[in-house]
Motif scaffolding. Sequence first.
Motif, short mmCIF file in Angstrom:
data_model
loop_
_atom_site.label_atom_id
_atom_site.label_comp_id
_atom_site.label_asym_id
_atom_site.label_seq_id
_atom_site.Cartn_x
_atom_site.Cartn_y
_atom_site.Cartn_z
N ARG A 73 0.82 -1.22 0.00
CA ARG A 73 0.00 0.00 0.00
C ARG A 73 0.85 1.26 0.00
O ARG A 73 0.41 2.29 -0.51
CB ARG A 73 -0.93 0.00 1.21
CG ARG A 73 -2.05 -1.02 1.07
CD ARG A 73 -3.06 -0.89 2.20
NE ARG A 73 -4.11 -1.90 2.07
CZ ARG A 73 -5.35 -1.62 1.65
NH1 ARG A 73 -5.68 -0.40 1.34
NH2 ARG A 73 -6.25 -2.58 1.54
N LEU A 74 2.03 1.21 0.59
CA LEU A 74 2.89 2.39 0.61
C LEU A 74 3.97 2.32 -0.46
O LEU A 74 4.91 3.11 -0.47
CB LEU A 74 3.52 2.55 2.00
CG LEU A 74 2.53 2.79 3.14
CD1 LEU A 74 3.26 3.02 4.45
CD2 LEU A 74 1.61 3.96 2.84
N ARG A 75 3.83 1.35 -1.35
CA ARG A 75 4.75 1.18 -2.50
C ARG A 75 6.20 1.04 -2.03
O ARG A 75 7.08 1.74 -2.53
CB ARG A 75 4.61 2.35 -3.48
CG ARG A 75 3.19 2.63 -3.96
CD ARG A 75 2.62 1.50 -4.76
NE ARG A 75 1.38 1.87 -5.43
CZ ARG A 75 0.17 1.87 -4.84
NH1 ARG A 75 0.05 1.54 -3.58
NH2 ARG A 75 -0.90 2.18 -5.54
N VAL A 145 -5.19 15.87 -6.46
CA VAL A 145 -5.14 14.56 -5.81
C VAL A 145 -5.57 13.47 -6.79
O VAL A 145 -4.94 12.41 -6.88
CB VAL A 145 -6.03 14.54 -4.55
CG1 VAL A 145 -6.25 13.11 -4.06
CG2 VAL A 145 -5.41 15.38 -3.44
N MET A 147 -5.43 13.50 -10.05
CA MET A 147 -4.43 13.29 -11.10
C MET A 147 -3.20 12.57 -10.56
O MET A 147 -2.65 11.67 -11.21
CB MET A 147 -4.04 14.63 -11.74
CG MET A 147 -5.11 15.18 -12.67
SD MET A 147 -4.51 16.48 -13.80
CE MET A 147 -4.42 17.88 -12.69
N LEU A 148 -2.76 12.93 -9.36
CA LEU A 148 -1.60 12.26 -8.77
C LEU A 148 -1.90 10.78 -8.52
O LEU A 148 -1.04 9.92 -8.72
CB LEU A 148 -1.20 12.95 -7.46
CG LEU A 148 -0.63 14.36 -7.60
CD1 LEU A 148 -0.49 15.04 -6.25
CD2 LEU A 148 0.71 14.33 -8.32
N ARG A 150 -3.78 8.95 -10.30
CA ARG A 150 -3.69 8.24 -11.58
C ARG A 150 -2.26 7.82 -11.85
O ARG A 150 -2.00 6.86 -12.58
CB ARG A 150 -4.18 9.16 -12.71
CG ARG A 150 -5.67 8.99 -13.00
CD ARG A 150 -6.02 9.71 -14.29
NE ARG A 150 -6.70 10.97 -14.01
CZ ARG A 150 -6.95 11.90 -14.93
NH1 ARG A 150 -6.57 11.71 -16.19
NH2 ARG A 150 -7.58 13.02 -14.60
N ILE A 151 -1.29 8.55 -11.30
CA ILE A 151 0.12 8.20 -11.53
C ILE A 151 0.54 7.02 -10.66
O ILE A 151 1.19 6.10 -11.14
CB ILE A 151 1.03 9.42 -11.24
CG1 ILE A 151 0.73 10.56 -12.23
CG2 ILE A 151 2.50 9.02 -11.31
CD1 ILE A 151 1.51 11.83 -11.96
N HIS A 152 0.13 7.03 -9.38
CA HIS A 152 0.70 6.03 -8.48
C HIS A 152 -0.19 4.80 -8.31
O HIS A 152 0.23 3.83 -7.68
CB HIS A 152 1.07 6.65 -7.13
CG HIS A 152 -0.08 7.10 -6.28
ND1 HIS A 152 -0.94 6.22 -5.67
CD2 HIS A 152 -0.51 8.34 -5.94
CE1 HIS A 152 -1.83 6.92 -4.98
NE2 HIS A 152 -1.60 8.21 -5.13
N ARG B 135 -1.73 9.02 -19.33
CA ARG B 135 -2.98 8.97 -18.55
C ARG B 135 -3.69 10.32 -18.45
O ARG B 135 -4.67 10.43 -17.73
CB ARG B 135 -2.67 8.41 -17.16
CG ARG B 135 -1.78 9.28 -16.31
CD ARG B 135 -1.00 8.45 -15.33
NE ARG B 135 0.15 7.84 -15.96
CZ ARG B 135 0.79 6.76 -15.50
NH1 ARG B 135 0.39 6.18 -14.42
NH2 ARG B 135 1.84 6.27 -16.15
N PHE B 136 -3.17 11.32 -19.15
CA PHE B 136 -3.77 12.66 -19.08
C PHE B 136 -4.05 13.21 -20.48
O PHE B 136 -3.39 12.83 -21.45
CB PHE B 136 -2.82 13.64 -18.37
CG PHE B 136 -2.42 13.22 -16.99
CD1 PHE B 136 -3.36 13.13 -15.97
CD2 PHE B 136 -1.10 12.87 -16.71
CE1 PHE B 136 -2.99 12.73 -14.70
CE2 PHE B 136 -0.73 12.47 -15.43
CZ PHE B 136 -1.68 12.39 -14.43
#
Lengths: 153, 153
Positions: A73-75, A145, A147-148, A150-152, B135-136
């Motif tokens: 969960r915390l990568r 939040v 968009m970020l 979507r990255i992680h 993704r954007f």
Amino acid sequence: MTQSALIESKNAAGHGPASLDSVLGFHIRLAHGAVYRHFTETFAALGLTQKQVSTLWLVAEMPGIAQSELGNRLRMDRATAMSIVSRMQERDFLWRERCPSDGRKQLLHLTDAGKKALEEAKACIEEHERWLKSRFTPDEVKKLVEMLARIHE
Amino acid sequence: MTQSALIESKNAAGHGPASLDSVLGFHIRLAHGAVYRHFTETFAALGLTQKQVSTLWLVAEMPGIAQSELGNRLRMDRATAMSIVSRMQERDFLWRERCPSDGRKQLLHLTDAGKKALEEAKACIEEHERWLKSRFTPDEVKKLVEMLARIHE
DNA sequence: TATTGTTATACTCTATAACTATA
DNA sequence: TATAGTTATAGAGTATAACAATA
């Protein structure tokens, strides 16, 4: 940095980002660095890092979470999770419980000292978040939040 | 009333961050980690880090930039900038020139090998940025960069 | 065989402190 | 005094590899 430098353009060869300033990853790294530095200042008195606070917080939200699941969960990979959990255990902020149904797993729980440290940390997080969010509207925070994530994710 | 009791009541009233997932700084850290990991994979063959590529790129954009100015622009303190510039010099990617007008400053320039390494790195950056931006929408990328810049500027 | 935890190791980034040289 | 570079040191995060215990 000027606004014109942010405009997407191509380099002389006709492809690729023309300027370092147009590289999205570059801005993510700089923004992270700024947040990291402010966090460190805010938390200097508590002696806790971002990862350590995240760990305490997640264990508080999910008591009995396995160390491996915490890492997911915390990568963090297993070795990194191990390192951080061990440090929190050394400071008596959490304890490991052998999983009765799966002997490979270690279930994590906060101690009373850990719960107290987390409550203090949350007050600092509030201050830190106010500093960070002060430059955005509530809608912008929500969008950022999302968009970020979507990255992680 | 104790400090922690105050915080608990604030959380109960909905003022503090309810869950780790609502903390903006948390998402910035995770997003940065995801970008960092993909960058490292993309750049494994080249043997360059984010900071090193940023350094080469900025020196290419501003030949003769002072080491201190490089540090300012990439948000590194003197010691960190020193470390990275020295490593790039060891690999013959850049060289230091004593500033004629101010003996305290070291002006930085890329070597031919450094220029070649940067061109290869830019190709990797392109691939990395495609992965990140996929993704954007273009408008979202623009908005994201603008918001991130508000954090680190 | 696969998963989980553990230990050891290494490298990068970051920061502080102290020192030198120059302005 | 202030700025720029240098060196040394330390801590945190990240990752890989190898190993043991368990499923």
